[in-house]
Design a protein around this motif. Structure first.
Motif, mmCIF file in Angstrom:
data_model
loop_
_atom_site.group_PDB
_atom_site.id
_atom_site.type_symbol
_atom_site.label_atom_id
_atom_site.label_comp_id
_atom_site.label_asym_id
_atom_site.label_seq_id
_atom_site.Cartn_x
_atom_site.Cartn_y
_atom_site.Cartn_z
ATOM 1 N N LYS A 207 0.849 -1.194 0.000
ATOM 2 C CA LYS A 207 0.000 0.000 0.000
ATOM 3 C C LYS A 207 0.891 1.253 0.000
ATOM 4 N N ALA A 208 0.948 1.955 1.144
ATOM 5 C CA ALA A 208 1.620 3.257 1.199
ATOM 6 C C ALA A 208 3.113 3.175 0.911
ATOM 7 N N PHE A 209 3.778 2.140 1.409
ATOM 8 C CA PHE A 209 5.226 2.046 1.194
ATOM 9 C C PHE A 209 5.545 1.803 -0.279
ATOM 10 N N LEU A 210 4.748 0.991 -0.935
ATOM 11 C CA LEU A 210 4.949 0.722 -2.357
ATOM 12 C C LEU A 210 4.865 2.012 -3.169
ATOM 13 N N ALA A 211 3.937 2.893 -2.782
ATOM 14 C CA ALA A 211 3.724 4.131 -3.531
ATOM 15 C C ALA A 211 4.665 5.249 -3.110
ATOM 16 N N GLY A 212 5.573 4.981 -2.162
ATOM 17 C CA GLY A 212 6.490 6.000 -1.703
ATOM 18 C C GLY A 212 5.860 6.997 -0.752
ATOM 19 N N GLU A 213 4.698 6.640 -0.202
ATOM 20 C CA GLU A 213 3.992 7.527 0.717
ATOM 21 C C GLU A 213 4.424 7.327 2.171
ATOM 22 N N VAL B 55 10.096 -4.613 -2.122
ATOM 23 C CA VAL B 55 9.490 -3.373 -2.592
ATOM 24 C C VAL B 55 10.549 -2.421 -3.128
ATOM 25 N N ALA B 56 11.699 -2.371 -2.482
ATOM 26 C CA ALA B 56 12.785 -1.498 -2.952
ATOM 27 C C ALA B 56 13.214 -1.887 -4.365
ATOM 28 N N ARG B 57 13.331 -3.181 -4.607
ATOM 29 C CA ARG B 57 13.719 -3.647 -5.951
ATOM 30 C C ARG B 57 12.635 -3.310 -6.967
ATOM 31 N N PHE B 58 11.387 -3.481 -6.553
ATOM 32 C CA PHE B 58 10.262 -3.195 -7.452
ATOM 33 C C PHE B 58 10.227 -1.706 -7.797
ATOM 34 N N ARG B 59 10.323 -0.865 -6.787
ATOM 35 C CA ARG B 59 10.229 0.574 -7.011
ATOM 36 C C ARG B 59 11.379 1.093 -7.863
ATOM 37 N N ALA B 60 12.527 0.443 -7.792
ATOM 38 C CA ALA B 60 13.695 0.898 -8.556
ATOM 39 C C ALA B 60 13.468 0.812 -10.062
ATOM 40 N N VAL B 61 12.564 -0.073 -10.490
ATOM 41 C CA VAL B 61 12.339 -0.261 -11.930
ATOM 42 C C VAL B 61 10.910 0.071 -12.346
#
Length: 392
Positions: free
Chosen positions: A48-54, A134-140
């Motif tokens: 949720k929020a962490f995935l979206a950078g919130e 999540v960090a790996r996902f958000r990086a790309v």
């Protein structure tokens, strides 16, 4: 000097157990063993929020870093428990080191179920189970990238909502005839599908996946029809598997997870298990259940801590869960397995309603959409038989 209490795992249930042991007055040594490098943290915001950078990573932490040393809790991160040795009352960790215990608590949680298709190990195929995932996902996950989510359960739909918000082109592929088919009725499934469609997410149901295509990196998702969906990223959201190997190798009883009693005690009286990995007897539902929820992780850990100190406790909760998708909050009280009819109250079109599930006229669960009052009333109603039973 007695041996320490050893907690295997460093998630929500593990952290709560350590906190509760201290709150119950235990003054002995506590050792917590976790294979991640992060201090115990919340997992629900990952999709949720962490995935979206919130939300930042430090806001996920359950306790401030100094809490553990200040409380005399020896947290060993980046450490893997490789063997549980009940006869020796010891846990073996990396390097062959053994840690003796007076009591052991297994709180190893679950891991993502792998996609059982060719190409599932390609770069660009993800699961969302940890901060590092999540960090790996958000990086790309750049705006405009094509994301295919395999699985239309709660995690899949939550990620779809947040990925859509950050600009990804999202398609959800579900093998069942409807999303949330295993955990909700048709009314809830239809509402959840319409919610995704209204935000531009493509939803394919009754559709299997035969392969993930690409050479070194994913390029697409091949459906059983032969169609290939272009994909820069793929999320595997097809459920979770309990991490019970340590317990099984130690010959502890296994039954849909590590089998425990109402005191969270395993078949070995010195070993306890809690959270996603443990199955326990439910008086409310008349069967053994295993719950993957924050509520269960916290409450069962509290009960286990008391039981480990010889306190009187019987763990028999009303299960409850929640899911956030866009501006919609879905709250579930109870378990809806085996319902034979439903009643819907409220305004589905306005997005504020609840669905009650019945089995032979008995209320067994309630799903509430943007209706917190009905959720709280449902929890009280479902708890009433438990209160009556304890008073009898």
């Amino acid at each position: 000097m007695s041996a320490p209490f050893v907690i295997i795992g460093a998630g929500q249930a593990a952290a709560q157990a350590a906190v509760s042991l201290r709150a119950e007055g235990y003054g002995g040594e506590i050792v917590m063993i976790g294979d991640e490098t992060h201090l115990p943290y919340q997992r629900p915001p990952l999709s949720k929020a962490f995935l979206a950078g919130e939300m930042s990573a430090d806001r996920l932490e359950l306790k401030a870093p100094n809490f553990y040393p200040d409380s005399g809790i020896d947290v060993r991160l980046g450490t893997r428990a490789v063997r549980l040795l009940p006869a020796a009352k010891a846990v073996e960790i990396d390097g062959g080191i053994r840690i003796a215990y007076e009591r052991a608590l297994i709180a190893t949680g679950t891991r993502a179920r792998a996609l059982p298709v060719p190409g599932a190990d390609l770069e660009g195929v993800f699961s969302i189970r940890s901060i590092d995932d999540v960090a790996r996902f958000r990086a790309v996950a750049q705006p405009g990238a094509k994301l295919v989510i395999v699985g239309g359960g709660y995690i899949g739909l939550e990620v779809a909502a947040k990925a859509n918000r950050i600009g990804l082109d999202v398609t959800v592929v579900e093998g069942q005839p409807r999303v949330l088919a295993r955990v909700a009725c048709e009314t809830i499934s239809r509402y959840a599908t319409d919610l995704q469609l209204a935000h531009g997410v493509r939803v394919l149901t009754s559709m299997g996946v035969s392969a993930i295509t690409g050479t070194e990196r994913v390029t697409g998702v091949e459906l059983v029809t032969g169609e290939v969906l272009p994909a820069d990223l793929v999320l595997a959201a097809v459920g979770a598997v309990p991490n019970l190997e340590l317990a099984a190798d130690a010959s502890l009883a296994i039954e849909n997870g590590i089998r425990v009693d109402a005191q969270a005690r395993t078949s070995d009286p010195s070993i306890y298990a809690v959270g996603d990995v443990a199955s326990f007897p439910s008086g409310l539902y008349g069967r053994r259940i295993r719950l993957e929820s924050v509520q269960n992780a916290i409450d069962q850990a509290k009960a286990a801590a008391k039981a480990m100190l010889e306190g009187a406790v019987t763990y028999d909760p009303v299960p409850w869960f929640w899911s956030d998708q866009y501006d919609t909050k879905l709250q579930i009280a109870g378990l809806l397995d085996g319902f034979d009819r439903t009643e819907c109250e409220g305004d589905v079109a306005a997005g504020r309603f609840c669905v009650r599930y019945f089995a032979s006229e008995r209320l067994i669960a309630v799903c509430s959409v943007n209706d917190p009052k009905s959720h709280m009333l449902a929890r009280r109603a479902l708890a009433a038989p438990l209160a009556q039973g304890s008073a009898a």
